[in-house]
Scaffold this motif. Sequence first.
Motif, PDB file in Angstrom:
ATOM      1  N   LEU A 106       0.731  -1.363  -0.129  1.00 25.37           N
ATOM      2  CA  LEU A 106      -0.166   0.234   0.227  1.00 25.37           C
ATOM      3  C   LEU A 106       0.907   0.971   0.532  1.00 25.37           C
ATOM      4  CD1 LEU A 106      -3.379  -0.924   2.679  1.00 25.37           C
ATOM      5  CD2 LEU A 106      -2.837  -0.323  -0.366  1.00 25.37           C
ATOM      6  N   PRO A 107       1.781   1.687   0.919  1.00 22.23           N
ATOM      7  CA  PRO A 107       2.559   2.689   0.983  1.00 22.23           C
ATOM      8  C   PRO A 107       3.280   2.962  -0.172  1.00 22.23           C
ATOM      9  CG  PRO A 107       3.608   1.049   2.635  1.00 22.23           C
ATOM     10  CD  PRO A 107       2.395   0.824   2.087  1.00 22.23           C
ATOM     11  N   ALA A 108       4.359   1.959  -0.696  1.00 22.13           N
ATOM     12  CA  ALA A 108       5.179   1.768  -1.610  1.00 22.13           C
ATOM     13  C   ALA A 108       4.531   2.166  -3.178  1.00 22.13           C
ATOM     14  CB  ALA A 108       5.847   0.230  -2.046  1.00 22.13           C
ATOM     15  N   ALA A 109       3.105   1.451  -3.700  1.00 26.84           N
ATOM     16  CA  ALA A 109       2.588   1.912  -4.794  1.00 26.84           C
ATOM     17  C   ALA A 109       1.860   3.673  -4.350  1.00 26.84           C
ATOM     18  CB  ALA A 109       1.576   0.755  -4.629  1.00 26.84           C
ATOM     19  N   GLY A 110       1.701   3.338  -3.478  1.00 29.66           N
ATOM     20  CA  GLY A 110       0.607   5.167  -3.174  1.00 29.66           C
ATOM     21  C   GLY A 110       2.240   6.331  -3.450  1.00 29.66           C
ATOM     22  N   LEU A 111       3.575   6.183  -2.580  1.00 28.89           N
ATOM     23  CA  LEU A 111       4.340   6.756  -2.882  1.00 28.89           C
ATOM     24  C   LEU A 111       4.774   6.809  -4.935  1.00 28.89           C
ATOM     25  CD1 LEU A 111       6.834   6.058  -0.155  1.00 28.89           C
ATOM     26  CD2 LEU A 111       5.185   8.003  -0.012  1.00 28.89           C
ATOM     27  N   VAL A 112       4.747   6.019  -5.164  1.00 30.94           N
ATOM     28  CA  VAL A 112       4.311   5.465  -6.965  1.00 30.94           C
ATOM     29  C   VAL A 112       4.082   7.212  -7.165  1.00 30.94           C
ATOM     30  CG1 VAL A 112       5.644   4.598  -8.580  1.00 30.94           C
ATOM     31  CG2 VAL A 112       6.431   3.803  -6.857  1.00 30.94           C
ATOM     32  N   SER A 113       2.884   6.577  -7.144  1.00 30.77           N
ATOM     33  CA  SER A 113       1.315   7.202  -7.641  1.00 30.77           C
ATOM     34  C   SER A 113       1.470   8.374  -7.103  1.00 30.77           C
ATOM     35  CB  SER A 113      -0.128   6.393  -7.245  1.00 30.77           C
ATOM     36  OG  SER A 113       0.279   4.980  -7.937  1.00 30.77           O
ATOM     37  N   ALA A 114       1.447   8.908  -6.286  1.00 26.00           N
ATOM     38  CA  ALA A 114       2.306  10.006  -5.720  1.00 26.00           C
ATOM     39  C   ALA A 114       2.701  11.201  -6.299  1.00 26.00           C
ATOM     40  CB  ALA A 114       2.415  10.095  -4.517  1.00 26.00           C
ATOM     41  N   GLY A 115       3.972  10.561  -6.565  1.00 28.51           N
ATOM     42  CA  GLY A 115       5.143  11.385  -7.917  1.00 28.51           C
ATOM     43  C   GLY A 115       4.827  11.502  -8.940  1.00 28.51           C
ATOM     44  N   ALA A 116       4.020  10.481  -9.866  1.00 37.06           N
ATOM     45  CA  ALA A 116       3.833  10.418 -10.756  1.00 37.06           C
ATOM     46  C   ALA A 116       2.241  11.009 -10.575  1.00 37.06           C
ATOM     47  CB  ALA A 116       2.970   8.977 -11.214  1.00 37.06           C
ATOM     48  N   ALA A 117       1.434  11.153 -10.086  1.00 38.78           N
ATOM     49  CA  ALA A 117       0.216  11.897  -9.439  1.00 38.78           C
ATOM     50  C   ALA A 117       0.994  13.923  -9.418  1.00 38.78           C
ATOM     51  CB  ALA A 117      -0.572  12.261  -8.587  1.00 38.78           C
ATOM     52  N   TYR A 118       2.341  13.889  -8.797  1.00 40.79           N
ATOM     53  CA  TYR A 118       2.647  15.602  -9.016  1.00 40.79           C
ATOM     54  C   TYR A 118       3.023  16.324 -10.614  1.00 40.79           C
ATOM     55  CZ  TYR A 118       5.953  19.341  -8.138  1.00 40.79           C
ATOM     56  OH  TYR A 118       6.237  20.474  -7.633  1.00 40.79           O
ATOM     57  N   LEU A 119       3.863  14.761 -10.841  1.00 39.83           N
ATOM     58  CA  LEU A 119       4.023  15.087 -12.784  1.00 39.83           C
ATOM     59  C   LEU A 119       2.912  15.637 -13.845  1.00 39.83           C
ATOM     60  CD1 LEU A 119       7.438  12.740 -13.276  1.00 39.83           C
ATOM     61  CD2 LEU A 119       6.514  15.378 -12.944  1.00 39.83           C
ATOM     62  N   ALA A 120       2.148  14.344 -13.408  1.00 40.70           N
ATOM     63  CA  ALA A 120       0.563  14.454 -13.874  1.00 40.70           C
ATOM     64  C   ALA A 120       0.063  16.076 -14.086  1.00 40.70           C
ATOM     65  CB  ALA A 120      -0.118  12.847 -14.023  1.00 40.70           C
ATOM     66  N   ASP A 121      -0.347  16.223 -13.215  1.00 40.03           N
ATOM     67  CA  ASP A 121      -0.907  16.959 -12.423  1.00 40.03           C
ATOM     68  C   ASP A 121      -0.005  18.485 -13.562  1.00 40.03           C
ATOM     69  OD1 ASP A 121      -3.122  16.568 -10.966  1.00 40.03           O
ATOM     70  OD2 ASP A 121      -1.933  17.149  -9.530  1.00 40.03           O
ATOM     71  N   GLN A 122       0.501  18.528 -14.108  1.00 37.39           N
ATOM     72  CA  GLN A 122       1.899  19.747 -14.510  1.00 37.39           C
ATOM     73  C   GLN A 122       0.531  19.828 -15.603  1.00 37.39           C
ATOM     74  OE1 GLN A 122       3.628  21.140 -12.380  1.00 37.39           O
ATOM     75  NE2 GLN A 122       3.069  19.470 -10.918  1.00 37.39           N
ATOM     76  N   GLY A 123       0.102  19.302 -16.246  1.00 36.24           N
ATOM     77  CA  GLY A 123      -0.184  19.247 -17.566  1.00 36.24           C
ATOM     78  C   GLY A 123       0.362  18.436 -18.589  1.00 36.24           C
ATOM     79  N   PRO A 124      -0.026  17.663 -20.339  1.00 40.81           N
ATOM     80  CA  PRO A 124       0.045  17.392 -21.362  1.00 40.81           C
ATOM     81  C   PRO A 124       1.311  15.994 -20.659  1.00 40.81           C
ATOM     82  CG  PRO A 124      -1.117  18.844 -22.310  1.00 40.81           C
ATOM     83  CD  PRO A 124      -0.656  19.588 -20.509  1.00 40.81           C
ATOM     84  N   TRP A 125       2.003  17.375 -20.751  1.00 41.77           N
ATOM     85  CA  TRP A 125       3.534  17.305 -20.981  1.00 41.77           C
ATOM     86  C   TRP A 125       4.119  15.852 -19.806  1.00 41.77           C
ATOM     87  CZ3 TRP A 125       7.488  17.966 -16.681  1.00 41.77           C
ATOM     88  CH2 TRP A 125       7.050  18.869 -15.793  1.00 41.77           C
ATOM     89  N   GLY A 126       3.266  16.743 -18.616  1.00 43.73           N
ATOM     90  CA  GLY A 126       3.453  15.867 -17.184  1.00 43.73           C
ATOM     91  C   GLY A 126       2.998  14.410 -17.196  1.00 43.73           C
ATOM     92  N   VAL A 127       2.400  14.225 -17.861  1.00 48.73           N
ATOM     93  CA  VAL A 127       1.210  13.282 -18.284  1.00 48.73           C
ATOM     94  C   VAL A 127       2.096  12.217 -19.163  1.00 48.73           C
ATOM     95  CG1 VAL A 127      -0.428  12.053 -19.399  1.00 48.73           C
ATOM     96  CG2 VAL A 127      -1.051  13.645 -18.083  1.00 48.73           C
TER      97      VAL A 127
END
Length: 421
Positions: free
Chosen positions: A315-336
Motif C-alpha cells: 500500500l505505501p510503496a504503490a502510493g508513493l510511486v503514484s503520488a510522484g506520478a500524480a504530481y507530474l501529471a498535474d503539470q499538464g500534458p507534458w507531465g502525463v
Amino acid sequence: MEHITLLIGIVIVTALVFDFTNGFHDTANAMATTISTGALRPKTAVAMSAGLNLVGAFLSVEVAKTISGGIIDESAGIRPEVIFAGLVGAVVWNLLTWLAGLPSSSSHALFGGLIGATLVSVGTGGVHGEAVVMKVLIPAVAAPFVAGLASMAATRLTYRLARGRDEADTAKGYRAGQIASAALVSLAHGTNDAQKTMGVITLALITGGVVAPHSDPPMWVIVSAGLAIALGTYLGGWRIIRTMGKGITDIQPPQGFAAQTGAAATILASSHLGFALSTTQVCSGSVMGSGLGRKGGVVRWSTAGRMVVAWGLTLPAAGLVSAGAAYLADQGPWGVATVAVLALAVCGGIWAASRRKPVDHTNVNEGPAVEPAGVVTTALQTVAPPPAGPVAANAAADAATHAAPATTPAKTPAQPATASS
C-alpha cells in the motif's frame, strides 16, 4: 464510446495493462498447489484458470462498485490524470514483486496507487477513510488468518478421514479434488479481481462525464477486463507459482485440496459482501495453514516473512510511486507524457532483468534450496514428529543426500581401494 477523450483512452489502456499484470501475478493463487503436486500439467493448469477467470468476471459487480464509488470520492474533483497516476504505481509494484517472485497483493497495489495519487491531487477529502478501513485494511489483516485457520482445520480433517488408507488408493480422489478446488479458486479470482479493473475504468468514465455517477460498469468494460485478466493468467506468473508451490511448504495432494477449498470459500464470501480483499493474501495464508495442518509439515518461515514484509509495503510503496506520478501529471500534458515514458522505461528494465534467469513451465517445479530448520520448525516437529511412511522416507532420503557430501570422504586416484580381509 465516441465521447471518450484521448486521456480517458490512455487511462483505459493503462487499466487493462494493470488487469493483465494482475492476471499473471495472481495465477499462482489458483494453480500453484495443483502444479506443484502434479495434479495438472503447468500449461493445462493456466489455460483452465484463464478460462474460469473470464467466466468469473461476469458473475458480480459488487467489488467494482466498492472501487468506483466507495474508496475514492468521485465527486471530489478526481480527474483522469489522477487515475492514470494511480494505475502507474500499481503496475510498477506488480512487476517489481513479480521479478522478486513474491506473491504480494495486486489489489492493495491498486488501492495504494489510487489513494496516493488522490491525496496529492485532491487532498484527504478525496478518500473515504472509513471505507478504506472497513473494506480494505480490516479484510487485509483478517483474511490471511481466516483462510489459514480454515485450511489448517481442513488439512487435519482430510488426513484424519484418510487415516489407514493406502496412499495410492486416495491419490486419484485427491487429484480430482484439487482440480475442482483450483477451478473454484480461479472462478472466485475472476469474480473478485477482474472487477477491480472494471471499477477503475468506470471511475475514469464517471470523472470524464461519459457515464453517470454510481453507474454499473458497461458491458464492454466487463468484457475487456475479463479478457485482459484471462490473457495474463494464461501466460502464467511462473516465478510466483514457484514460490507459492515450492517455497512456502512442501505440499502433498491432501494439503493442496484443503488449501484451495479454504481459499475459494473465503474469496467467494468476500466477493458477495463487496470486500475487495487480496486473493494473494488469502491463498498464501491457506498454503501456510496447510503446512501447519499436516503432522510433521514444515513452513519455510524465512520465505513467509519476506511475503509478509511485501504485504506491508504494498500500500505505501504503490502510493508513493503514484503520488510522484500524480504530481507530474498535474503539470499538464507534458507531465502525463513524462509519466508514461518513465513507466514504460521502468517496466522495460524489469522485463530485461527477468530474462537473466527465466522461469517458465519447464522449470517451475524446481524447488528452492533446502532451508535449515529454524526454532519454530524444530519446536513443531518435536511436538508433532513427521509420520512414518513414504513421506517420511522421502524426507529422510533427501536429508541423507544433502548430508552425504559433508560426512563421506571422496576417493581420489591417489587412494586406491584395498581389498577387505
